[in-house]
Design an enzyme around this catalytic site. Structure first.
Site, PDB file in Angstrom:
ATOM      1  CE1 TYR A 142      10.101  22.473  28.842  1.00 31.33           C
ATOM      2  CE2 TYR A 142       8.326  23.971  28.311  1.00 31.33           C
ATOM      3  CZ  TYR A 142       8.887  22.603  28.152  1.00 31.33           C
ATOM      4  OH  TYR A 142       8.414  21.661  27.483  1.00 31.33           O
ATOM      5  CE  LYS A 189      20.797  10.796  32.663  1.00 32.72           C
ATOM      6  NZ  LYS A 189      20.785   9.270  32.075  1.00 32.72           N
ATOM      7  CG  ASP A 221      18.340   7.183  31.456  1.00 28.00           C
ATOM      8  OD1 ASP A 221      17.799   7.248  32.574  1.00 28.00           O
ATOM      9  OD2 ASP A 221      19.393   6.702  31.071  1.00 28.00           O
ATOM     10  CG  ASP A 245       6.764  18.830  27.315  1.00 24.25           C
ATOM     11  OD1 ASP A 245       5.567  18.801  27.299  1.00 24.25           O
ATOM     12  OD2 ASP A 245       7.845  18.944  26.350  1.00 24.25           O
ATOM     13  CG  ASP A 249       3.563  14.572  24.643  1.00 20.06           C
ATOM     14  OD1 ASP A 249       2.844  15.346  25.264  1.00 20.06           O
ATOM     15  OD2 ASP A 249       3.653  14.878  23.547  1.00 20.06           O
TER      16      ASP A 249
HETATM   17  C1  IPM Z   1       2.735  21.118  27.089  1.00 19.20           C
HETATM   18  C2  IPM Z   1       3.103  21.807  25.673  1.00 19.20           C
HETATM   19  C3  IPM Z   1       3.916  22.954  26.139  1.00 19.20           C
HETATM   20  C4  IPM Z   1       4.958  22.762  26.838  1.00 19.20           C
HETATM   21  C5  IPM Z   1       4.367  23.665  24.817  1.00 19.20           C
HETATM   22  C6  IPM Z   1       3.082  24.214  23.797  1.00 19.20           C
HETATM   23  C7  IPM Z   1       5.007  25.046  25.054  1.00 19.20           C
HETATM   24  O1  IPM Z   1       3.923  20.651  25.158  1.00 19.20           O
HETATM   25  O2  IPM Z   1       1.871  21.644  27.900  1.00 19.20           O
HETATM   26  O3  IPM Z   1       2.981  19.781  27.494  1.00 19.20           O
HETATM   27  O4  IPM Z   1       6.049  22.173  26.281  1.00 19.20           O
HETATM   28  O5  IPM Z   1       4.855  22.624  28.286  1.00 19.20           O
HETATM   29 MG    MG Z   2       3.924  18.848  25.948  1.00 14.77          MG
END
Ligand code: IPM
Ligand code: MG
Length: 372
Positions: A142, A189, A221, A245, A249
């Site tokens: 990032y 990884k 993975d 990240d 999710d």
């Molecule tokens: C998160 C979001 C952020 C990230 C984005 C909005 C930059 O997806 O906080 O998980 O990738 O960190």
């Molecule tokens: Mg995110």
């Protein structure tokens, strides 16, 4: 307790979900005799529109002066769909994390018993799921050097980590595991990436100081698969920025909605609390966005300052709303409750945390609200 809280509503559904979290904090103030001062500032697409900068100096300074930051959401389709945009809303959030030194992002993943039927996974798979992701937040790909060659045909993003960046979050993750079920899974990884091999080396060494904690390693993975196949095997997951990240999710679907997952981002001197979800622009201003992740982020804020009883009151009120079906349509497509009503219900149940609720239980069971 007196607290200065910076409010950054941001974009999309950010303002409406954040408003519900503030209602709940106000209920906590009233019930437990605290005084919180709220100051609001713009960040993200709205800040670009108003000030030409996704993180204006006034916003950054407000956050630096505050005891904690409560964040809504960030992002706007007009930038998502334009790969040539020079300024992007997300840059505001990334700069804020970096400037405040928020290197540890903590994302708890837990299944609410009353929502088991909402999960796309089978009940026997998700039963007992309760893990926390420690995601490194200010390093890696990032923040590494970015490059695009002159004719725009070759691009690169550097993933760089130092021993010090790895070790400071590793200590936090080991300590968390010690207070939980004594298991830490490093997700990396290392079969391919040099940076992952450094993570393994540093984390293995630190592990020697935490002999009670069982340390295991998992390639990302495989971890992506294991989180869906057998999520209850995890206790604390430690991982670098981008892997964290992605798998957070993924973890959010276990509980049935990404609208339920809160997070805390901590550094030496600052702390920020935000839902893990994005700005969900399609739902903006429709009163359908789930405010629970934002409300639970406020609970994490309270815990950060040692206000455990207060945080518990918030969590219990949230549980109550889930049990009673006072939820937004993402959790129940037939629900008639909107973002605001869910926020009102949770806030009212913080104030009146006994068995005597302001909503008539019978009417709730019938799907009719009595608070409006
Ligand atoms: C998160 C979001 C952020 C990230 C984005 C909005 C930059 O997806 O906080 O998980 O990738 O960190
Ligand atoms: Mg995110």
């Amino acid at each position: 307790m007196n607290l200065n809280i910076a409010l950054l509503p941001g974009d999309g559904i950010g303002p409406e979900v954040l408003a519900q979290a503030v209602k709940c904090l106000q209920a906590v103030e009233e019930t437990f005799n605290h005084q919180f001062i709220y100051r609001e500032a713009v960040v993200g697409a709205i800040a670009i529109d108003r000030k030409g900068n996704p993180l204006p100096d006034t916003t950054l300074n407000l956050c630096k002066e505050a005891d904690a930051v409560l964040f809504g959401a960030i992002g706007d389709p007009k930038y998502d769909n334009d790969p040539n945009a020079k300024v992007r809303p997300e840059q505001g959030l990334l700069k804020l994390r970096k400037e405040l030194g928020l290197f540890a992002n903590i994302r708890p993943v837990k299944v609410f018993p009353s929502l088991i039927q909402n999960s796309p996974l089978k009940q026997e798979v998700i039963d007992g799921t309760d893990f926390t992701i420690y995601r490194e937040l200010t390093g890696g790909i990032y923040f590494g050097q970015k490059h695009l060659n002159e004719d725009g045909t070759v691009a690169s993003d550097l993933c760089e980590y130092s021993e010090q960046e790895i070790s400071r979050i590793a200590h936090l993750a080991f300590k968390a595991a010690k207070n939980r079920r004594n298991k830490l899974t490093l997700v990396d990884k290392a079969n391919v990436l040099e940076s992952s091999r450094l993570w393994r080396k540093v984390v293995t060494k630190i592990g020697e100081s935490y002999p009670d904690v069982q340390l295991e390693y998992m390639f990302v993975d495989n971890a992506a698969m294991q989180i869906i196949l057998n999520p209850s095997q995890f206790d604390v997951i430690l991982t670098e920025n981008m892997f964290g990240d992605i798998i957070s999710d993924e973890g959010s679907v276990i509980g049935g909605s990404i609208g339920l997952l809160a997070s805390a981002s901590a550094g030496e001197d600052s702390a920020m609390f935000e839902p893990i979800h994005g700005s969900y622009p399609q739902a903006k201003a429709q009163d359908i966005a789930n405010p629970i992740a934002s409300i639970l982020s406020a609970a994490m804020l309270l815990e950060h300052f040692g206000l455990y009883e207060e945080a518990m009151a918030v969590r219990e009120a949230v549980d109550k709303s889930l049990k009673k079906g006072v939820v937004t349509p993402d959790l129940d497509s037939k629900s008639q409750y909107g973002t605001n009503q869910v926020g009102d219900f949770v806030a009212e149940n913080i104030v009146d945390n006994g068995d005597d609720f302001n909503m008539n239980d019978e009417n709730i069971d019938l799907g009719k609200s009595t608070i409006i």
